[in-house]
Design an enzyme around this catalytic site. Structure first.
Site, PDB file in Angstrom:
ATOM      1  N   LEU A  66       1.244   4.672   0.126  1.00  0.00           N
ATOM      2  CA  LEU A  66       0.657   5.987   0.413  1.00  0.00           C
ATOM      3  C   LEU A  66       1.716   6.942   0.968  1.00  0.00           C
ATOM      4  O   LEU A  66       1.921   8.040   0.438  1.00  0.00           O
ATOM      5  CB  LEU A  66      -0.506   5.827   1.410  1.00  0.00           C
ATOM      6  CG  LEU A  66      -1.218   7.114   1.827  1.00  0.00           C
ATOM      7  CD1 LEU A  66      -1.939   7.743   0.640  1.00  0.00           C
ATOM      8  CD2 LEU A  66      -2.227   6.837   2.957  1.00  0.00           C
ATOM      9  N   THR A  67       2.403   6.523   2.039  1.00  0.00           N
ATOM     10  CA  THR A  67       3.307   7.427   2.756  1.00  0.00           C
ATOM     11  C   THR A  67       4.519   7.813   1.901  1.00  0.00           C
ATOM     12  O   THR A  67       5.087   6.982   1.199  1.00  0.00           O
ATOM     13  CB  THR A  67       3.776   6.768   4.065  1.00  0.00           C
ATOM     14  OG1 THR A  67       2.625   6.528   4.865  1.00  0.00           O
ATOM     15  CG2 THR A  67       4.754   7.636   4.827  1.00  0.00           C
ATOM     16  N   GLU A  68       4.883   9.080   1.970  1.00  0.00           N
ATOM     17  CA  GLU A  68       6.060   9.581   1.259  1.00  0.00           C
ATOM     18  C   GLU A  68       7.014  10.232   2.264  1.00  0.00           C
ATOM     19  O   GLU A  68       6.603  10.531   3.380  1.00  0.00           O
ATOM     20  CB  GLU A  68       5.633  10.613   0.195  1.00  0.00           C
ATOM     21  CG  GLU A  68       4.698   9.991  -0.831  1.00  0.00           C
ATOM     22  CD  GLU A  68       4.345  10.935  -1.977  1.00  0.00           C
ATOM     23  OE1 GLU A  68       4.713  12.139  -1.899  1.00  0.00           O
ATOM     24  OE2 GLU A  68       3.719  10.467  -2.933  1.00  0.00           O
ATOM     25  N   PRO A  69       8.256  10.435   1.853  1.00  0.00           N
ATOM     26  CA  PRO A  69       9.225  11.012   2.800  1.00  0.00           C
ATOM     27  C   PRO A  69       8.721  12.313   3.439  1.00  0.00           C
ATOM     28  O   PRO A  69       8.963  12.559   4.618  1.00  0.00           O
ATOM     29  CB  PRO A  69      10.458  11.268   1.938  1.00  0.00           C
ATOM     30  CG  PRO A  69      10.366  10.241   0.846  1.00  0.00           C
ATOM     31  CD  PRO A  69       8.900  10.066   0.579  1.00  0.00           C
ATOM     32  N   GLY A  85       3.412  12.218   5.775  1.00  0.00           N
ATOM     33  CA  GLY A  85       2.980  11.072   6.562  1.00  0.00           C
ATOM     34  C   GLY A  85       1.521  11.262   6.929  1.00  0.00           C
ATOM     35  O   GLY A  85       0.623  10.882   6.165  1.00  0.00           O
ATOM     36  N   GLY A  91      15.587  -7.994  34.724  1.00  0.00           N
ATOM     37  CA  GLY A  91      16.650  -8.070  33.712  1.00  0.00           C
ATOM     38  C   GLY A  91      16.349  -9.048  32.594  1.00  0.00           C
ATOM     39  O   GLY A  91      16.754  -8.837  31.448  1.00  0.00           O
ATOM     40  N   GLU A 126      -0.558   3.765  10.415  1.00  0.00           N
ATOM     41  CA  GLU A 126      -1.998   3.743  10.087  1.00  0.00           C
ATOM     42  C   GLU A 126      -2.759   4.783  10.919  1.00  0.00           C
ATOM     43  O   GLU A 126      -3.842   4.540  11.433  1.00  0.00           O
ATOM     44  CB  GLU A 126      -2.566   2.325  10.255  1.00  0.00           C
ATOM     45  CG  GLU A 126      -1.852   1.363   9.303  1.00  0.00           C
ATOM     46  CD  GLU A 126      -2.645   0.119   8.943  1.00  0.00           C
ATOM     47  OE1 GLU A 126      -3.879   0.186   8.951  1.00  0.00           O
ATOM     48  OE2 GLU A 126      -2.010  -0.902   8.621  1.00  0.00           O
ATOM     49  N   THR A 175       5.177  -1.388   4.103  1.00  0.00           N
ATOM     50  CA  THR A 175       5.197  -2.781   4.562  1.00  0.00           C
ATOM     51  C   THR A 175       5.026  -3.721   3.376  1.00  0.00           C
ATOM     52  O   THR A 175       4.214  -3.445   2.487  1.00  0.00           O
ATOM     53  CB  THR A 175       4.062  -3.017   5.578  1.00  0.00           C
ATOM     54  OG1 THR A 175       4.239  -2.114   6.662  1.00  0.00           O
ATOM     55  CG2 THR A 175       4.075  -4.447   6.109  1.00  0.00           C
ATOM     56  N   PHE A 177       0.866  -1.178   0.000  1.00  0.00           N
ATOM     57  CA  PHE A 177       0.000   0.000   0.000  1.00  0.00           C
ATOM     58  C   PHE A 177       0.902   1.226   0.000  1.00  0.00           C
ATOM     59  O   PHE A 177       1.475   1.574   1.043  1.00  0.00           O
ATOM     60  CB  PHE A 177      -0.868  -0.075   1.258  1.00  0.00           C
ATOM     61  CG  PHE A 177      -2.011   0.885   1.344  1.00  0.00           C
ATOM     62  CD1 PHE A 177      -3.184   0.670   0.635  1.00  0.00           C
ATOM     63  CD2 PHE A 177      -1.936   1.987   2.187  1.00  0.00           C
ATOM     64  CE1 PHE A 177      -4.266   1.532   0.757  1.00  0.00           C
ATOM     65  CE2 PHE A 177      -3.018   2.856   2.315  1.00  0.00           C
ATOM     66  CZ  PHE A 177      -4.177   2.621   1.602  1.00  0.00           C
TER      67      PHE A 177
END
Lengths: 383, 260
Positions: A125-128, A131, A339, A362, A158, A123
């Site tokens: 959609l997102t660019e540098p 967002g 720990g 998302e 993804t 998918f």
């Protein structure tokens, strides 16, 4: 009100858990360390029905409901969020966009292979530089005869390097959301380059990529929906995707609960199990309540989807709450491990690292709050 | 080819398994149960044979109400129909009586080309029912198959022993028990789970099979559990500290246990 699951939902939940406990959980630490799951798991997930669950049978799907899909996503999130991401992006984001907006030809071309796990989708959609502000994306698709030539860059995609096909959102018109269109672009198209992003904090087993498109030629028949409808397609799909992320986050909380209960009832200090200390029980009680709250918000949103009612705000609430709860549960659960929680012999630190991105992608928690605030007040506080 | 697979609902080995205090029989009602894992191999073997050709797979079980879950799991994996023999009089039956009930059920189902069973149950682990059943049905029995192929009316079975491997041919109809080496049982898919809802399951009583209540059950059993006791908790292991002679100490320990 009846919150009980059907026999079939419980059966699938049990099979999903059994399969994942045997085929994923024993490998997740190694996959996390080497920054790649074994992709041979993908067709196996397909055989069980994870990808095709909610698609109609004529496209190779199983006609299941969204509540069942959320049960599957919860089990995947409990086992390994990297695997959950592979499924929810290919089926939930790519597949659902094609199902909602595709032509019959586009559906037949891609959905049967997506449903079987034979092909993966991503998918884009997102660019540098865009967002949360996706409506101002700059990837461009310009007409060239009856074709389009697409150029631009995408990031944090993804499945990017594994996918056979990508929905590329690109600008065909003027500025703003109304100038965006969507295209189905095979990833082996000339001019389509991909680079895997290494060094992520979490979700290390899944391939996250940067995409570079240089005059990638696609025919008009590759356009998903009409020109200018791209942003609406993206937002509609993301609304449902948020329910799926919420379900995955519920799985993280549930996984943390099970691990913390097991560890704190076995680990002894000062001559007794650490679960017998009140401050440890406080941690367990908080995680337990968070698991229920996240699950119920998720199921409410999924039920609205199944009944064909408006679910956007419910999805935002579920995604916001469940993702924050996942971070809380993993963080406080790790505290109970001391720990040992800090090393990857135990799953707590992986849960925490995987959970951390859930409040970011998302739609960030901030974006969800703005959506909820807008629904409550009628006032848009985005800009 | 029509195949009958005998399956058993057994207490989950992960759960706290116990006996009924009243009659020393296995508690099947208060402990979570499931389709015996060893029977999954039998179901898978049958499904593979039918999928490669034609015919149908019928699963049969003898057990209380909850045993329906074993049939359901087999149907979800892909079997076509189920038969559940249940009758209060069956409670406490031994292997001999169980084989009688199964034999009568299989006769009522029809004349299958093949009867497939697991190598043993995971609760009783006797492994004798398959041959008893074959005797009652008058079928050749080949047990512990780790490979099974069928060509026409001939089944070929590989049987792996400790010192040799045998290849055995049997003429159908036959009964074959299979080991956990024969295949990798499939997980039920969501499609299989949905399809199983519509598959027929018949419920038969002893009267339906013409079996007298006195022939089965605890009173007719040739073997009975006289007493039971919980296994004592494992004792603490021995820690050998290496003071330059660790290897010698380990060897002495192993020798004392007759491992070397």
């Amino acid at each position: 009100m009846d919150l009980s699951l059907t026999d079939e939902q419980r059966a699938f939940q049990a099979v999903a858990r059994e399969f994942l406990d045997r085929e994923v959980v024993p490998h997740r630490t190694e996959w996390d360390r080497r920054e790649s799951v074994d992709t041979a798991i993908v067709p196996e997930l397909g055989k069980l029905g994870f990808f095709g669950l909610t698609f109609p049978e004529e496209y190779g799907g199983l006609g299941g409901d969204y509540v069942t899909y959320c049960l599957a996503m919860e089990e995947l999130g409990r086992a390994d969020s990297s695997i959950r991401g592979i499924v929810s992006v290919s089926a939930g984001l790519f597949g659902k966009s094609v199902l909602a907006a595709g032509t019959e030809e586009q559906k037949q071309a891609w959905l049967p292979r997506i449903c079987s796990g034979e092909a993966l989708g991503c998918f884009g959609l997102t660019e540098p530089d865009t967002g949360s502000d996706a409506g101002n994306l700059t990837t461009r698709a310009r007409r060239d005869g009856s074709d389009y030539l697409i150029s631009g860059q995408k990031i944090f995609i993804t499945n990017g390097t594994w996918a056979d096909v990508c929905i590329v959102f690109a600008r065909t018109g003027g500025p703003g959301p109304k100038g965006v269109s969507a295209f189905l672009v095979p990833t082996d198209s000339p001019g389509f380059e991909r680079r895997e992003i290494k060094g992520k904090l979490g979700l290390r087993g899944q391939a996250t990529a940067e995409l570079f498109l240089t005059d990638v030629r696609v025919p008009e028949s590759a356009r998903l929906g009409a020109e200018g409808e791209g942003f609406r397609i993206a937002m509609q799909t993301l609304d449902k995707g948020r329910v799926s992320v919420a379900a995955g986050c519920t799985g993280i909380v549930q996984g943390c609960l099970e691990e913390v209960v097991r560890y704190t009832t076995e680990r002894r200090q000062f001559g007794r199990p650490i679960a017998s200390f009140q401050l440890v029980q406080e941690i367990i009680a908080q995680i337990s309540v968070d698991a229920d709250a996240a699950r119920l918000l998720t199921w409410r949103a999924a039920d609205l989807v199944d009944r064909g009612e408006s679910f956007g705000t419910a999805a935002s609430k579920a995604k916001y709450y469940a993702s924050e709860a996942a971070v809380r549960a993993a963080n406080s659960g790790l505290q109970a491990f001391g720990g040992y929680g800090y090393i990857d012999e135990y799953p707590m630190q992986k849960y925490l690292r995987d959970a951390r991105v859930m409040t970011l992608y998302e739609g960030t928690s901030q974006v969800q709050k703005l959506l909820i605030g807008r629904a409550e007040t009628g006032i848009n506080a985005f800009t | 080819m029509n195949i009958v697979v005998c399956v058993k609902y057994v207490p989950d080995a992960q759960a706290e398994r116990t006996f009924n205090a009243s009659d020393n029989t296995t508690d099947r009602e208060n402990v979570d149960g499931l389709l015996s894992e060893l029977d999954e191999y039998a179901v898978e073997a049958a499904l593979k044979l039918v999928e490669a050709g034609e015919g149908e797979v019928t699963v049969v079980t003898v057990g209380p109400d909850q045993a329906a879950d074993a049939i359901k799991k087999a149907l979800q994996m892909g079997a076509d129909k189920g038969v559940h023999v249940k009758d209060d009089a069956i409670h406490g039956s031994d292997a001999i009586a169980t084989s009688l009930v199964l034999a009568e059920a299989i006769k009522k189902i029809g004349s299958p080309d093949l009867v497939v069973t697991g190598m043993a149950s995971t609760d009783g682990t006797m492994g004798v029912v398959p041959t008893m059943l074959a005797e009652r049905l008058g079928l050749p029995a080949v047990t512990y198959a780790s490979e099974l192929t069928v060509d026409g009316a001939k089944a070929t079975i590989r049987r792996d022993g400790d010192v040799s491997t045998q290849t055995i041919e049997a003429t159908l109809p036959a009964l074959i028990s299979v080991t956990d080496q024969i295949n990798e049982p499939r997980y039920p898919s969501f499609k299989g789970i949905m399809a199983a809802k519509k598959k027929p399951v018949e419920e038969w009583s002893l009267a339906d099979l013409g079996v007298e209540a006195g022939q089965v059950g605890l009173d007719a059993a040739w073997t009975k559990v006289e007493a039971f006791a919980a296994r004592p908790p494992r004792s603490q292991g021995e820690i050998v500290t290496d003071e330059g002679d660790g290897g010698k100490k380990l060897a002495e320990f192993l020798a004392s246990r007759k491992f070397i």
